[in-house]
Design a protein around this motif. Structure first.
Motif, PDB file in Angstrom:
ATOM      1  N   GLY A   9      36.538  -8.034 -37.118  1.00 18.28           N
ATOM      2  CA  GLY A   9      36.530  -7.041 -36.054  1.00 18.28           C
ATOM      3  C   GLY A   9      35.653  -5.841 -36.314  1.00 18.28           C
ATOM      4  O   GLY A   9      35.696  -4.861 -35.578  1.00 18.28           O
ATOM      5  N   ASN A  10      34.840  -5.895 -37.368  1.00 16.37           N
ATOM      6  CA  ASN A  10      33.933  -4.790 -37.694  1.00 16.37           C
ATOM      7  C   ASN A  10      32.573  -5.052 -37.034  1.00 16.37           C
ATOM      8  O   ASN A  10      31.600  -5.405 -37.696  1.00 16.37           O
ATOM      9  CB  ASN A  10      33.770  -4.668 -39.212  1.00 16.37           C
ATOM     10  N   LEU A  11      32.511  -4.860 -35.724  1.00 20.04           N
ATOM     11  CA  LEU A  11      31.322  -5.253 -34.976  1.00 20.04           C
ATOM     12  C   LEU A  11      30.105  -4.384 -35.277  1.00 20.04           C
ATOM     13  O   LEU A  11      28.979  -4.888 -35.282  1.00 20.04           O
ATOM     14  CB  LEU A  11      31.630  -5.280 -33.485  1.00 20.04           C
ATOM     15  N   ASP A  12      30.317  -3.106 -35.549  1.00 18.97           N
ATOM     16  CA  ASP A  12      29.176  -2.256 -35.899  1.00 18.97           C
ATOM     17  C   ASP A  12      28.548  -2.710 -37.216  1.00 18.97           C
ATOM     18  O   ASP A  12      27.330  -2.771 -37.346  1.00 18.97           O
ATOM     19  CB  ASP A  12      29.582  -0.780 -35.981  1.00 18.97           C
ATOM     20  N   GLN A  13      29.392  -3.034 -38.184  1.00 23.12           N
ATOM     21  CA  GLN A  13      28.889  -3.543 -39.461  1.00 23.12           C
ATOM     22  C   GLN A  13      28.198  -4.889 -39.258  1.00 23.12           C
ATOM     23  O   GLN A  13      27.174  -5.169 -39.869  1.00 23.12           O
ATOM     24  CB  GLN A  13      30.032  -3.705 -40.465  1.00 23.12           C
ATOM     25  N   ALA A  14      28.780  -5.723 -38.411  1.00 23.63           N
ATOM     26  CA  ALA A  14      28.192  -7.033 -38.137  1.00 23.63           C
ATOM     27  C   ALA A  14      26.792  -6.868 -37.556  1.00 23.63           C
ATOM     28  O   ALA A  14      25.849  -7.533 -37.997  1.00 23.63           O
ATOM     29  CB  ALA A  14      29.078  -7.819 -37.177  1.00 23.63           C
ATOM     30  N   LYS A  15      26.649  -5.968 -36.592  1.00 24.32           N
ATOM     31  CA  LYS A  15      25.331  -5.724 -35.986  1.00 24.32           C
ATOM     32  C   LYS A  15      24.329  -5.277 -37.037  1.00 24.32           C
ATOM     33  O   LYS A  15      23.182  -5.713 -37.043  1.00 24.32           O
ATOM     34  CB  LYS A  15      25.439  -4.663 -34.885  1.00 24.32           C
ATOM     35  N   LEU A  34      16.017 -17.564 -38.786  1.00 21.76           N
ATOM     36  CA  LEU A  34      15.984 -17.016 -37.432  1.00 21.76           C
ATOM     37  C   LEU A  34      16.933 -17.791 -36.521  1.00 21.76           C
ATOM     38  O   LEU A  34      17.619 -17.213 -35.676  1.00 21.76           O
ATOM     39  CB  LEU A  34      14.557 -17.052 -36.884  1.00 21.76           C
ATOM     40  N   MET A  35      16.992 -19.093 -36.743  1.00 23.38           N
ATOM     41  CA  MET A  35      17.909 -19.913 -35.972  1.00 23.38           C
ATOM     42  C   MET A  35      19.353 -19.457 -36.223  1.00 23.38           C
ATOM     43  O   MET A  35      20.123 -19.256 -35.285  1.00 23.38           O
ATOM     44  CB  MET A  35      17.721 -21.382 -36.363  1.00 23.38           C
ATOM     45  N   TRP A  36      19.706 -19.271 -37.496  1.00 26.02           N
ATOM     46  CA  TRP A  36      21.072 -18.859 -37.830  1.00 26.02           C
ATOM     47  C   TRP A  36      21.363 -17.442 -37.348  1.00 26.02           C
ATOM     48  O   TRP A  36      22.496 -17.133 -36.967  1.00 26.02           O
ATOM     49  CB  TRP A  36      21.325 -19.000 -39.330  1.00 26.02           C
ATOM     50  N   PHE A  37      20.350 -16.575 -37.357  1.00 24.46           N
ATOM     51  CA  PHE A  37      20.526 -15.233 -36.801  1.00 24.46           C
ATOM     52  C   PHE A  37      20.943 -15.335 -35.336  1.00 24.46           C
ATOM     53  O   PHE A  37      21.872 -14.666 -34.891  1.00 24.46           O
ATOM     54  CB  PHE A  37      19.217 -14.420 -36.925  1.00 24.46           C
ATOM     55  N   ASN A  38      20.242 -16.195 -34.577  1.00 23.20           N
ATOM     56  CA  ASN A  38      20.525 -16.308 -33.146  1.00 23.20           C
ATOM     57  C   ASN A  38      21.925 -16.842 -32.868  1.00 23.20           C
ATOM     58  O   ASN A  38      22.607 -16.351 -31.970  1.00 23.20           O
ATOM     59  CB  ASN A  38      19.471 -17.173 -32.453  1.00 23.20           C
ATOM     60  N   ILE A  39      22.365 -17.814 -33.640  1.00 24.94           N
ATOM     61  CA  ILE A  39      23.723 -18.324 -33.382  1.00 24.94           C
ATOM     62  C   ILE A  39      24.765 -17.285 -33.791  1.00 24.94           C
ATOM     63  O   ILE A  39      25.779 -17.115 -33.112  1.00 24.94           O
ATOM     64  CB  ILE A  39      23.977 -19.695 -34.027  1.00 24.94           C
ATOM     65  N   GLY A  40      24.507 -16.553 -34.864  1.00 24.59           N
ATOM     66  CA  GLY A  40      25.434 -15.498 -35.278  1.00 24.59           C
ATOM     67  C   GLY A  40      25.553 -14.399 -34.238  1.00 24.59           C
ATOM     68  O   GLY A  40      26.661 -13.953 -33.900  1.00 24.59           O
ATOM     69  N   MET A  41      24.412 -13.980 -33.710  1.00 25.15           N
ATOM     70  CA  MET A  41      24.427 -12.946 -32.671  1.00 25.15           C
ATOM     71  C   MET A  41      25.087 -13.465 -31.391  1.00 25.15           C
ATOM     72  O   MET A  41      25.831 -12.749 -30.731  1.00 25.15           O
ATOM     73  CB  MET A  41      23.001 -12.474 -32.377  1.00 25.15           C
ATOM     74  N   GLY A  42      24.799 -14.715 -31.066  1.00 23.49           N
ATOM     75  CA  GLY A  42      25.425 -15.302 -29.881  1.00 23.49           C
ATOM     76  C   GLY A  42      26.937 -15.334 -30.013  1.00 23.49           C
ATOM     77  O   GLY A  42      27.668 -14.959 -29.086  1.00 23.49           O
ATOM     78  N   ASP A  43      27.401 -15.766 -31.178  1.00 28.30           N
ATOM     79  CA  ASP A  43      28.851 -15.816 -31.410  1.00 28.30           C
ATOM     80  C   ASP A  43      29.465 -14.419 -31.359  1.00 28.30           C
ATOM     81  O   ASP A  43      30.547 -14.233 -30.797  1.00 28.30           O
ATOM     82  CB  ASP A  43      29.159 -16.463 -32.761  1.00 28.30           C
ATOM     83  N   HIS A  50      32.916 -10.179 -26.128  1.00 25.35           N
ATOM     84  CA  HIS A  50      33.318 -10.793 -24.859  1.00 25.35           C
ATOM     85  C   HIS A  50      32.220 -10.654 -23.804  1.00 25.35           C
ATOM     86  O   HIS A  50      32.466 -10.257 -22.677  1.00 25.35           O
ATOM     87  CB  HIS A  50      34.651 -10.220 -24.372  1.00 25.35           C
ATOM     88  N   SER A  51      31.008 -10.965 -24.231  1.00 29.50           N
ATOM     89  CA  SER A  51      29.836 -10.885 -23.363  1.00 29.50           C
ATOM     90  C   SER A  51      29.101 -12.230 -23.384  1.00 29.50           C
ATOM     91  O   SER A  51      28.047 -12.369 -24.007  1.00 29.50           O
ATOM     92  CB  SER A  51      28.913  -9.760 -23.846  1.00 29.50           C
ATOM     93  N   PRO A  52      29.678 -13.232 -22.694  1.00 28.40           N
ATOM     94  CA  PRO A  52      29.061 -14.557 -22.738  1.00 28.40           C
ATOM     95  C   PRO A  52      27.647 -14.586 -22.149  1.00 28.40           C
ATOM     96  O   PRO A  52      26.807 -15.364 -22.608  1.00 28.40           O
ATOM     97  CB  PRO A  52      30.024 -15.438 -21.945  1.00 28.40           C
ATOM     98  N   ASP A  88      33.298 -19.642 -20.272  1.00 35.51           N
ATOM     99  CA  ASP A  88      33.864 -18.293 -20.347  1.00 35.51           C
ATOM    100  C   ASP A  88      33.563 -17.498 -19.077  1.00 35.51           C
ATOM    101  O   ASP A  88      34.335 -16.622 -18.695  1.00 35.51           O
ATOM    102  CB  ASP A  88      33.307 -17.525 -21.549  1.00 35.51           C
ATOM    103  N   MET A  89      32.436 -17.810 -18.444  1.00 31.70           N
ATOM    104  CA  MET A  89      32.049 -17.094 -17.220  1.00 31.70           C
ATOM    105  C   MET A  89      32.544 -17.802 -15.959  1.00 31.70           C
ATOM    106  O   MET A  89      32.269 -17.368 -14.849  1.00 31.70           O
ATOM    107  CB  MET A  89      30.518 -16.940 -17.158  1.00 31.70           C
ATOM    108  N   GLY A  90      33.235 -18.929 -16.145  1.00 40.01           N
ATOM    109  CA  GLY A  90      33.722 -19.678 -14.989  1.00 40.01           C
ATOM    110  C   GLY A  90      32.656 -20.539 -14.334  1.00 40.01           C
ATOM    111  O   GLY A  90      32.847 -21.026 -13.226  1.00 40.01           O
TER     112      GLY A  90
END
Length: 151
Positions: A9-15, A34-43, A50-52, A88-90
């Motif tokens: 839950g430490n989103l600022d640290q994660a960013k 770079l690929m792993w960066f993108n999946i990490g940021m996406g997740d 909560h921004s799908p 998630d967005m319906g």
């Protein structure tokens, strides 16, 4: 480290950690990084923030890199992540398209465990559309594979 911070839950640290990872991958030309960066940021955006909609941008970049690097397993993962974000967005029709691509990759890989997962996600997308017969059919396919494999 970014993913762990997300889970805690430490989103600022994660960013911050993801930003460092991005800088490193750009400096070194590390396409896998770079690929792993993108999946990490996406997740992080889908699960933590909560921004799908934002996560889709990262997952699409992950997918493009997976295709460029001919990494079929990661391509399948991207399809799954994109489908989950659409759910998630319906947006169940769009999710269904992604999940069907995910299923195809897993069938080609002969990955029975992931085939079961794909059928369950497809069932969820059909259920979201109110198409219960199709949902039941994919649930049955998942159960058949599970019984066949002892899974």
């Amino acid at each position: 480290v970014g993913k762990a911070c997300c889970l805690l839950g430490n989103l600022d640290q994660a960013k911050s950690h993801f930003s460092t990872a991005l800088n490193m991958t750009q400096q070194t030309g590390d396409q896998m990084g770079l690929m792993w960066f993108n999946i990490g940021m996406g997740d992080m955006h889908r699960e933590g923030l909560h921004s799908p909609q934002t996560s889709i941008q990262y997952y699409e970049q992950y997918l493009a890199l997976a295709k460029k690097l001919t990494k079929k397993h990661q391509e399948g993962r991207a399809y799954k992540k994109l489908g989950k974000a659409e759910c998630d967005m319906g947006e169940f029709e769009a999710a269904l398209e992604w999940f069907q691509k995910y299923l195809k990759v897993r069938q080609d890989d002969e990955d029975k465990t992931e085939e079961i997962t794909a059928h369950k996600y497809i069932a969820d997308a059909y259920k979201g559309q109110g198409k219960l017969d199709q949902a039941r059919s994919h649930c049955q396919s998942a159960m058949d594979i599970a019984m066949e494999t002892g899974n």
